[in-house]
Motif scaffolding. Structure first.
Motif, PDB file in Angstrom:
ATOM      1  N   GLU A 270       0.842  -1.212   0.000  1.00  0.00           N
ATOM      2  CA  GLU A 270       0.000   0.000   0.000  1.00  0.00           C
ATOM      3  C   GLU A 270       0.870   1.253   0.000  1.00  0.00           C
ATOM      4  O   GLU A 270       0.677   2.159  -0.792  1.00  0.00           O
ATOM      5  CB  GLU A 270      -0.864   0.057   1.272  1.00  0.00           C
ATOM      6  CG  GLU A 270      -2.151  -0.690   1.258  1.00  0.00           C
ATOM      7  CD  GLU A 270      -3.156  -0.212   0.214  1.00  0.00           C
ATOM      8  OE1 GLU A 270      -4.002  -1.035  -0.127  1.00  0.00           O
ATOM      9  OE2 GLU A 270      -3.107   0.951  -0.277  1.00  0.00           O
TER      10      GLU A 270
ATOM     11  N   SER B  85       2.358   2.172  -3.131  1.00  0.00           N
ATOM     12  CA  SER B  85       1.382   2.334  -4.228  1.00  0.00           C
ATOM     13  C   SER B  85       1.449   1.189  -5.234  1.00  0.00           C
ATOM     14  O   SER B  85       1.333   1.392  -6.442  1.00  0.00           O
ATOM     15  CB  SER B  85       1.592   3.662  -4.967  1.00  0.00           C
ATOM     16  OG  SER B  85       1.649   4.725  -4.057  1.00  0.00           O
ATOM     17  N   TYR B  86       1.650  -0.002  -4.725  1.00  0.00           N
ATOM     18  CA  TYR B  86       1.677  -1.203  -5.566  1.00  0.00           C
ATOM     19  C   TYR B  86       0.258  -1.437  -6.095  1.00  0.00           C
ATOM     20  O   TYR B  86      -0.713  -1.262  -5.356  1.00  0.00           O
ATOM     21  CB  TYR B  86       2.109  -2.376  -4.692  1.00  0.00           C
ATOM     22  CG  TYR B  86       2.653  -3.576  -5.413  1.00  0.00           C
ATOM     23  CD1 TYR B  86       4.000  -3.671  -5.746  1.00  0.00           C
ATOM     24  CD2 TYR B  86       1.818  -4.652  -5.712  1.00  0.00           C
ATOM     25  CE1 TYR B  86       4.497  -4.804  -6.364  1.00  0.00           C
ATOM     26  CE2 TYR B  86       2.311  -5.791  -6.340  1.00  0.00           C
ATOM     27  CZ  TYR B  86       3.657  -5.854  -6.664  1.00  0.00           C
ATOM     28  OH  TYR B  86       4.149  -6.978  -7.271  1.00  0.00           O
TER      29      TYR B  86
ATOM     30  N   LYS C  25      -3.298  -2.437  -6.683  1.00  0.00           N
ATOM     31  CA  LYS C  25      -4.183  -3.153  -5.757  1.00  0.00           C
ATOM     32  C   LYS C  25      -4.478  -4.581  -6.217  1.00  0.00           C
ATOM     33  O   LYS C  25      -4.463  -5.509  -5.412  1.00  0.00           O
ATOM     34  CB  LYS C  25      -5.521  -2.412  -5.635  1.00  0.00           C
ATOM     35  CG  LYS C  25      -5.487  -1.215  -4.725  1.00  0.00           C
ATOM     36  CD  LYS C  25      -6.654  -1.280  -3.717  1.00  0.00           C
ATOM     37  CE  LYS C  25      -6.724  -0.048  -2.833  1.00  0.00           C
ATOM     38  NZ  LYS C  25      -5.459   0.329  -2.209  1.00  0.00           N
TER      39      LYS C  25
ATOM     40  N   GLN D 167      -1.812  -7.042  -5.264  1.00  0.00           N
ATOM     41  CA  GLN D 167      -1.255  -7.059  -3.906  1.00  0.00           C
ATOM     42  C   GLN D 167      -1.348  -8.437  -3.247  1.00  0.00           C
ATOM     43  O   GLN D 167      -0.376  -8.930  -2.681  1.00  0.00           O
ATOM     44  CB  GLN D 167      -1.945  -6.013  -3.029  1.00  0.00           C
ATOM     45  CG  GLN D 167      -1.508  -4.591  -3.370  1.00  0.00           C
ATOM     46  CD  GLN D 167      -2.099  -3.556  -2.442  1.00  0.00           C
ATOM     47  OE1 GLN D 167      -2.779  -3.881  -1.475  1.00  0.00           O
ATOM     48  NE2 GLN D 167      -1.835  -2.290  -2.731  1.00  0.00           N
TER      49      GLN D 167
END
Ligand code: ADP
Ligand code: ADP
Length: 228
Positions: free
Chosen positions: A104, A107-108, A110, A113
């Motif tokens: 998070e 900013s990987y 979503k 993830q």
């Protein structure tokens, strides 16, 4: 990979680090050993600028961190993972969410993830623990979660501050094996601060001995033994 030149750090009148220069090759497992108060943690924390030196340069992957804007420093830190003696997991989050937080923050995407979290938990042998809470884990398992979290954003360097000092001998070797494994599999350069010679000797390719804020000596581990 990391090149430090003439680093100095004072706390008030006290010199914690004095004229330290060292060079950590890519792919090394580099140990920094010394007595309590020698300045090991201060030196390590200057390798990602958690601690800012008074003077000297800290090159990580050819960038002098001391010269970066805060925005560029944030970017550079994504490639520098860190683990601590006391793990620093978030108690009210599951293992999965502890690792996911790192993604998070970076900013990987979503959508990817969860699969990345699972992959990282697999690397450290904890794929079955995703829904547990930190309090349900052993010390060695907690440190492996911290390693998974540090690995999540695919760093090129992992800084380890007394990673096994809260662990018993059995879980110590379990954690050291994981560190050695990720070094071999992903080529991640590892820096380990420890006051325990046995830990350093068991996996490090290089060892710097720190004494009262200065380098006492640096040794290289070869198949023939330790060379000065
Ligand atoms: P080590 O990791 O080898 O035990 P540290 O880097 O933690 O050593 O500390 C080196 C010295 O600097 C110690 O004497 C410690 O008390 C002092 N020191 C560390 N951090 C601070 C700080 N934030 N303020 C004042 N002194 C500090
Ligand atoms: P340990 O003994 O496990 O290293 P400490 O509680 O002594 O843990 O913390 C070491 C230092 O790391 C402290 O100065 C603390 O402020 C800092 N620290 C703790 N958590 C983090 C984090 N997630 N990222 C960066 N620094 C942290």
């Amino acid at each position: 990979m990391i090149a430090i030149h003439q680093l100095h750090k004072r706390y008030g009148e006290f010199s914690a680090i004095q004229d330290v220069s060292l060079s950590i090759p890519s792919g090394a497992i580099y140990g920094i050993i010394g007595a309590s108060g020698a300045g090991k943690s201060t030196l390590l924390r200057m390798m990602n600028l958690l601690e800012r030196p008074d003077s000297g340069t800290v090159y990580v992957a050819d960038q002098d961190l001391t010269q970066l804007s805060s925005r560029d420093l944030r970017k550079a830190r994504k490639s520098i993972g860190m683990i601590f003696q006391h793990f620093h997991l978030v108690a009210n989050k599951t293992v999965r969410d502890n690792v996911r937080v790192a993604l998070e923050l970076a900013s990987y995407p979503k959508a990817q993830q969860l699969s990345r979290v699972e992959e990282c938990l697999r690397f450290v042998g904890l794929e079955d623990m995703a829904l547990k809470y930190p309090a349900e884990l052993s010390g060695g398992q907690k440190q492996r979660v911290a390693i998974a979290r540090a690995l999540a954003t695919n760093p090129s360097v992992l800084l380890c501050d007394e990673p096994t000092s809260s662990l018993d001998p059995q879980t110590t070797s379990e954690v050291l094996r994981v560190l050695q494994d990720i070094n071999e599999r992903f080529g991640i350069t590892i820096v380990i601060v420890s006051h325990e010679m046995a830990v350093i000797k068991s996996i490090c390719t290089h060892v710097t001995v720190l004494e009262q804020g200065r380098i006492y000596e640096t040794l290289t581990h070869t198949p023939q033994g330790i060379q000065s």
